[in-house]
Design a protein around this motif. Structure first.
Motif, PDB file in Angstrom:
ATOM      1  N   GLU A 238      -0.902 -13.003 -16.094  1.00 33.79           N
ATOM      2  CA  GLU A 238      -2.080 -12.943 -15.222  1.00 33.79           C
ATOM      3  C   GLU A 238      -3.341 -13.318 -16.003  1.00 33.79           C
ATOM      4  OE1 GLU A 238       0.132 -10.433 -15.400  1.00 33.79           O
ATOM      5  OE2 GLU A 238       0.943 -10.192 -13.385  1.00 33.79           O
ATOM      6  N   PHE A 239      -3.422 -12.856 -17.248  1.00 27.57           N
ATOM      7  CA  PHE A 239      -4.558 -13.197 -18.106  1.00 27.57           C
ATOM      8  C   PHE A 239      -4.627 -14.710 -18.314  1.00 27.57           C
ATOM      9  CE2 PHE A 239      -5.811 -14.432 -22.390  1.00 27.57           C
ATOM     10  CZ  PHE A 239      -7.128 -14.021 -22.415  1.00 27.57           C
ATOM     11  N   LEU A 240      -3.495 -15.334 -18.655  1.00 27.77           N
ATOM     12  CA  LEU A 240      -3.476 -16.777 -18.890  1.00 27.77           C
ATOM     13  C   LEU A 240      -3.797 -17.566 -17.626  1.00 27.77           C
ATOM     14  CD1 LEU A 240      -0.496 -17.150 -21.356  1.00 27.77           C
ATOM     15  CD2 LEU A 240      -2.926 -17.556 -21.826  1.00 27.77           C
TER      16      LEU A 240
ATOM     17  N   ASP B 184      -7.375 -21.025 -14.782  1.00 27.33           N
ATOM     18  CA  ASP B 184      -8.051 -21.320 -13.516  1.00 27.33           C
ATOM     19  C   ASP B 184      -9.564 -21.410 -13.690  1.00 27.33           C
ATOM     20  OD1 ASP B 184      -5.600 -21.348 -12.239  1.00 27.33           O
ATOM     21  OD2 ASP B 184      -5.873 -19.407 -11.250  1.00 27.33           O
ATOM     22  N   ARG B 185     -10.126 -20.472 -14.432  1.00 21.90           N
ATOM     23  CA  ARG B 185     -11.581 -20.457 -14.604  1.00 21.90           C
ATOM     24  C   ARG B 185     -12.067 -21.624 -15.459  1.00 21.90           C
ATOM     25  NH1 ARG B 185     -13.378 -14.179 -15.238  1.00 21.90           N
ATOM     26  NH2 ARG B 185     -15.425 -15.144 -15.493  1.00 21.90           N
TER      27      ARG B 185
ATOM     28  N   LEU C 191     -14.463 -24.776 -14.295  1.00 17.57           N
ATOM     29  CA  LEU C 191     -15.671 -25.089 -15.050  1.00 17.57           C
ATOM     30  C   LEU C 191     -15.699 -26.556 -15.477  1.00 17.57           C
ATOM     31  CD1 LEU C 191     -18.156 -23.627 -16.648  1.00 17.57           C
ATOM     32  CD2 LEU C 191     -16.679 -24.085 -18.592  1.00 17.57           C
ATOM     33  N   ILE C 192     -14.580 -27.047 -15.989  1.00 17.32           N
ATOM     34  CA  ILE C 192     -14.503 -28.445 -16.417  1.00 17.32           C
ATOM     35  C   ILE C 192     -14.739 -29.368 -15.229  1.00 17.32           C
ATOM     36  CG2 ILE C 192     -12.929 -30.227 -17.292  1.00 17.32           C
ATOM     37  CD1 ILE C 192     -11.665 -27.901 -19.028  1.00 17.32           C
ATOM     38  N   GLN C 193     -14.108 -29.079 -14.111  1.00 12.14           N
ATOM     39  CA  GLN C 193     -14.291 -29.918 -12.920  1.00 12.14           C
ATOM     40  C   GLN C 193     -15.725 -29.854 -12.406  1.00 12.14           C
ATOM     41  OE1 GLN C 193     -10.604 -28.578 -10.704  1.00 12.14           O
ATOM     42  NE2 GLN C 193     -10.712 -30.759 -10.199  1.00 12.14           N
ATOM     43  N   LYS C 194     -16.323 -28.688 -12.447  1.00 15.60           N
ATOM     44  CA  LYS C 194     -17.703 -28.523 -11.976  1.00 15.60           C
ATOM     45  C   LYS C 194     -18.646 -29.456 -12.737  1.00 15.60           C
ATOM     46  CE  LYS C 194     -21.456 -25.147 -12.168  1.00 15.60           C
ATOM     47  NZ  LYS C 194     -21.818 -23.779 -12.570  1.00 15.60           N
ATOM     48  N   HIS C 195     -18.455 -29.553 -14.038  1.00 15.49           N
ATOM     49  CA  HIS C 195     -19.381 -30.330 -14.867  1.00 15.49           C
ATOM     50  C   HIS C 195     -19.000 -31.795 -15.030  1.00 15.49           C
ATOM     51  CE1 HIS C 195     -22.125 -27.149 -16.306  1.00 15.49           C
ATOM     52  NE2 HIS C 195     -21.091 -26.360 -16.065  1.00 15.49           N
ATOM     53  N   THR C 196     -17.727 -32.143 -14.837  1.00 11.32           N
ATOM     54  CA  THR C 196     -17.296 -33.526 -15.095  1.00 11.32           C
ATOM     55  C   THR C 196     -16.729 -34.242 -13.875  1.00 11.32           C
ATOM     56  OG1 THR C 196     -15.032 -32.928 -15.726  1.00 11.32           O
ATOM     57  CG2 THR C 196     -16.709 -32.902 -17.476  1.00 11.32           C
ATOM     58  N   HIS C 197     -16.319 -33.499 -12.863  1.00  9.82           N
ATOM     59  CA  HIS C 197     -15.685 -34.055 -11.656  1.00  9.82           C
ATOM     60  C   HIS C 197     -14.410 -34.835 -11.980  1.00  9.82           C
ATOM     61  CE1 HIS C 197     -19.253 -32.778  -9.526  1.00  9.82           C
ATOM     62  NE2 HIS C 197     -19.986 -33.433 -10.411  1.00  9.82           N
TER      63      HIS C 197
ATOM     64  N   MET D 291      -4.777 -28.635 -20.864  1.00 11.83           N
ATOM     65  CA  MET D 291      -5.220 -27.458 -21.591  1.00 11.83           C
ATOM     66  C   MET D 291      -4.055 -26.865 -22.374  1.00 11.83           C
ATOM     67  SD  MET D 291      -7.852 -25.599 -18.929  1.00 11.83           S
ATOM     68  CE  MET D 291      -6.777 -25.618 -17.497  1.00 11.83           C
ATOM     69  N   GLN D 292      -4.359 -26.425 -23.576  1.00  7.88           N
ATOM     70  CA  GLN D 292      -3.375 -25.794 -24.450  1.00  7.88           C
ATOM     71  C   GLN D 292      -3.929 -24.432 -24.835  1.00  7.88           C
ATOM     72  OE1 GLN D 292      -2.648 -28.068 -27.975  1.00  7.88           O
ATOM     73  NE2 GLN D 292      -1.286 -26.563 -28.859  1.00  7.88           N
ATOM     74  N   PHE D 293      -3.076 -23.423 -24.816  1.00  7.21           N
ATOM     75  CA  PHE D 293      -3.493 -22.057 -25.127  1.00  7.21           C
ATOM     76  C   PHE D 293      -2.696 -21.552 -26.321  1.00  7.21           C
ATOM     77  CE2 PHE D 293      -4.019 -22.941 -20.656  1.00  7.21           C
ATOM     78  CZ  PHE D 293      -5.345 -22.615 -20.458  1.00  7.21           C
TER      79      PHE D 293
END
Length: 118
Positions: free
Chosen positions: A77-79, A84-85, A89-95, A103-105
């Motif tokens: 759930e944390f991941l 998701d967040r 954020l990336i889409q908001k600023h770059t479309h 993404m790699q965690f």
């Protein structure tokens, strides 16, 4: 120290827009990772990127983090929340097309991570 190392071929419209993205990324990570803002490092490299025979906008982000202790029993759930967040954020600023965001965690151990001492 939690670290977000990001690379993209997206050209921000201004230095202020780039700084806004970095500020918001650091703030979001601070909340999600439950760490003070001074302990968060974000890096953003502009570079040539080519995928599927196209130079359309692409974004790669690696997140190194220490799992908050209160999330030890709910890591998936944390991941999901982190992914998701940060995707939003990336889409908001770059479309950028979400299929061109990778993404790699990487979870770090407490013993192997730098400790914030402020």
């Amino acid at each position: 120290m939690p670290i977000a190392q990001m690379k993209t071929n997206f050209k921000f419209g201004s230095d202020a827009a780039r700084t806004d993205f970095l500020d918001e990324a650091a703030s979001e990570l601070s909340v999600i990772l439950r760490k003070p803002l001074p302990a968060i490092m974000v890096m953003l490299d502009d570079c040539s990127m080519y995928m599927n025979k196209s130079e359309d906008t692409v974004f790669f982000a690696e997140f190194r983090y220490i799992l908050p202790q209160e999330c030890a029993d709910c890591k998936s759930e944390f991941l999901k929340e982190l992914a998701d967040r940060m995707l939003a954020l990336i889409q908001k600023h770059t479309h950028v097309d979400p299929y061109r965001i990778y993404m790699q965690f990487t979870e770090m151990t407490r013993e192997g991570a730098w400790r914030y001492t402020g």
